[in-house]
Design a protein around this motif. Structure first.
Motif, PDB file in Angstrom:
ATOM      1  N   ARG A  72       0.865  -1.178   0.000  1.00  0.00           N
ATOM      2  CA  ARG A  72       0.000   0.000   0.000  1.00  0.00           C
ATOM      3  C   ARG A  72       0.899   1.226   0.000  1.00  0.00           C
ATOM      4  O   ARG A  72       1.439   1.624   1.033  1.00  0.00           O
ATOM      5  CB  ARG A  72      -0.921   0.025   1.231  1.00  0.00           C
ATOM      6  N   SER A 147      -0.491  -4.422  -5.682  1.00  0.00           N
ATOM      7  CA  SER A 147      -0.258  -3.119  -5.062  1.00  0.00           C
ATOM      8  C   SER A 147      -1.583  -2.416  -4.846  1.00  0.00           C
ATOM      9  O   SER A 147      -2.595  -2.751  -5.469  1.00  0.00           O
ATOM     10  CB  SER A 147       0.645  -2.246  -5.951  1.00  0.00           C
ATOM     11  N   THR A 148      -1.549  -1.422  -3.981  1.00  0.00           N
ATOM     12  CA  THR A 148      -2.677  -0.517  -3.798  1.00  0.00           C
ATOM     13  C   THR A 148      -2.176   0.910  -3.969  1.00  0.00           C
ATOM     14  O   THR A 148      -1.315   1.364  -3.213  1.00  0.00           O
ATOM     15  CB  THR A 148      -3.316  -0.679  -2.409  1.00  0.00           C
ATOM     16  N   ARG A 167      -7.466  -5.725 -11.898  1.00  0.00           N
ATOM     17  CA  ARG A 167      -7.524  -4.426 -11.241  1.00  0.00           C
ATOM     18  C   ARG A 167      -8.882  -4.258 -10.576  1.00  0.00           C
ATOM     19  O   ARG A 167      -9.914  -4.582 -11.143  1.00  0.00           O
ATOM     20  CB  ARG A 167      -7.343  -3.282 -12.247  1.00  0.00           C
ATOM     21  N   GLN A 237      -9.262   4.708  -6.034  1.00  0.00           N
ATOM     22  CA  GLN A 237      -8.215   3.857  -5.475  1.00  0.00           C
ATOM     23  C   GLN A 237      -8.043   2.680  -6.423  1.00  0.00           C
ATOM     24  O   GLN A 237      -9.034   2.102  -6.877  1.00  0.00           O
ATOM     25  CB  GLN A 237      -8.577   3.356  -4.082  1.00  0.00           C
ATOM     26  N   GLU A 239      -6.349  -1.049  -7.043  1.00  0.00           N
ATOM     27  CA  GLU A 239      -5.686  -2.225  -6.492  1.00  0.00           C
ATOM     28  C   GLU A 239      -5.349  -3.188  -7.623  1.00  0.00           C
ATOM     29  O   GLU A 239      -6.227  -3.592  -8.386  1.00  0.00           O
ATOM     30  CB  GLU A 239      -6.584  -2.923  -5.481  1.00  0.00           C
ATOM     31  N   THR A 241      -4.298  -6.895  -8.322  1.00  0.00           N
ATOM     32  CA  THR A 241      -4.461  -8.094  -7.494  1.00  0.00           C
ATOM     33  C   THR A 241      -3.884  -9.361  -8.125  1.00  0.00           C
ATOM     34  O   THR A 241      -3.978 -10.429  -7.509  1.00  0.00           O
ATOM     35  CB  THR A 241      -5.952  -8.321  -7.174  1.00  0.00           C
TER      36      THR A 241
END
Length: 332
Positions: A72, A147-148, A167, A237, A239, A241
């Motif tokens: 993050r 990631s974030t 995503r 936001q 992410e 994954t």
């Protein structure tokens, strides 16, 4: 619900503008990029090979996060610094490290962002065309481990396409800004201010207003070949994954009216208006509504166009208005 446009909206830029962009709402574009050559193999290896084919040998900036941050990318606890480091290395080296360490337990996370086609992969834009994106718009590439990326906005319209991995986008409308606890605008992770509240636990006493925004969140999941249209100023936001993730995005202004950007006008208003007394700010708000935001229509709509002066056609008068502004800034 996030808008899913009809097929005819994706045939050319004019249709996309009329049926999607002018709504100023996010839109899911399932399978929009599925015909790209880099996706033909159906795996990360094929995407990586395609990127290497066009690699210009340039260096890339890489965000590196220790396992403790759980990928993050954010500020550190003091807000003076960040919880990751930046490293510069040749693109091929960074890509090789991302691929080689993807399944290693406890490894640092790596993330490369905003790699431009014209600098890093010249020619690759011919293989990543979308018929509804203006032909002059060049793609950018975002590559890394899971990631974030902190919740932020862009000042341009955006189409984001998944090429590898997955995503998850968490979206908030522009008018949620006051509930998102937005951090500094001149000390940022990667250029844009971020929300400090998104990702916090429910009931976090630091962000009481965020509970109102939390209820308004829209979440969309994208697979390889899928795309998402994000209007400018929508908070998101992002992410990643998958074990290895590649995103390709396109930024452009869907409604250009001249050389000046709205954000520039807002920054000038900060020094001209923001610290004045509340009653005077309210008066200026009425002026901005009347002349700029125009809830009741054109401010001189009751007069024939020949009497509109500098409030006439923007294309014809932007030069005159800019000259007036520059004269005023010089104290003339």
């Amino acid at each position: 619900m996030i808008h899913t446009p009809p097929a005819e909206a994706l045939k050319d830029p004019e249709s996309f503008r009329a049926l999607v962009t002018e709504r100023c709402e996010p839109a899911v574009l399932r399978g929009a990029a599925k015909q790209w050559p880099m996706l033909a193999g159906g795996d990360v290896g094929g995407v990586a090979d395609h990127l290497r084919r066009f690699d210009a040998g340039r260096a890339a900036e890489v965000f590196v996060g220790e396992p403790a941050i759980q990928a993050r990318y954010h500020y550190d606890e003091t807000l003076a610094g960040f919880n990751f480091t930046r490293s510069t290395m040749p693109f091929t080296q960074a890509l090789a490290q991302i691929l080689a360490t993807a399944r290693e337990p406890g490894r640092p996370s790596m993330y490369m962002g905003s790699l431009t086609a014209e600098t890093c992969f010249p020619g690759i834009e011919e293989t990543t065309r979308l018929p509804f994106v203006p032909a002059a718009v060049r793609p950018r590439f975002w590559i890394g481990h899971p990631s974030t990326v902190a919740c932020h906005y862009d000042t341009m319209d955006n189409v984001a396409c998944v090429a590898a991995g997955r995503r998850r986008f968490t979206l908030f409308p522009p008018d949620a800004i006051s509930d998102l606890y937005v951090g500094p605008i001149d000390h940022t992770l990667a250029g844009q201010p971020i929300s400090l509240a998104v990702g916090s636990e429910a009931g976090d006493p630091r962000f009481p207003r965020f509970e109102r925004a939390r209820e308004r969140a829209l979440v969309v999941e994208l697979e390889p070949g899928d795309a998402l249209y994000l209007p400018k100023l929508w908070w998101h936001q992002v992410e990643a994954t998958g074990e290895v993730n590649v995103l390709v995005n396109f930024w452009w202004d869907g409604f250009p009216t001249g050389p000046d950007q709205p954000y520039t006008a807002m920054m000038l208003a900060l020094v001209a208006i923001a610290e004045r007394p509340p009653a005077e700010r309210a008066a200026w708000r009425a002026w901005f509504d009347h002349y700029v935001f125009r809830p009741d229509g054109h401010p001189l709509g009751f007069l024939p166009p020949e009497h509109h002066g500098v409030l006439g056609s923007p294309k014809e008068n932007q030069g005159r208005i800019r000259a007036m502004v520059m004269r005023l800034l010089r104290g003339g």
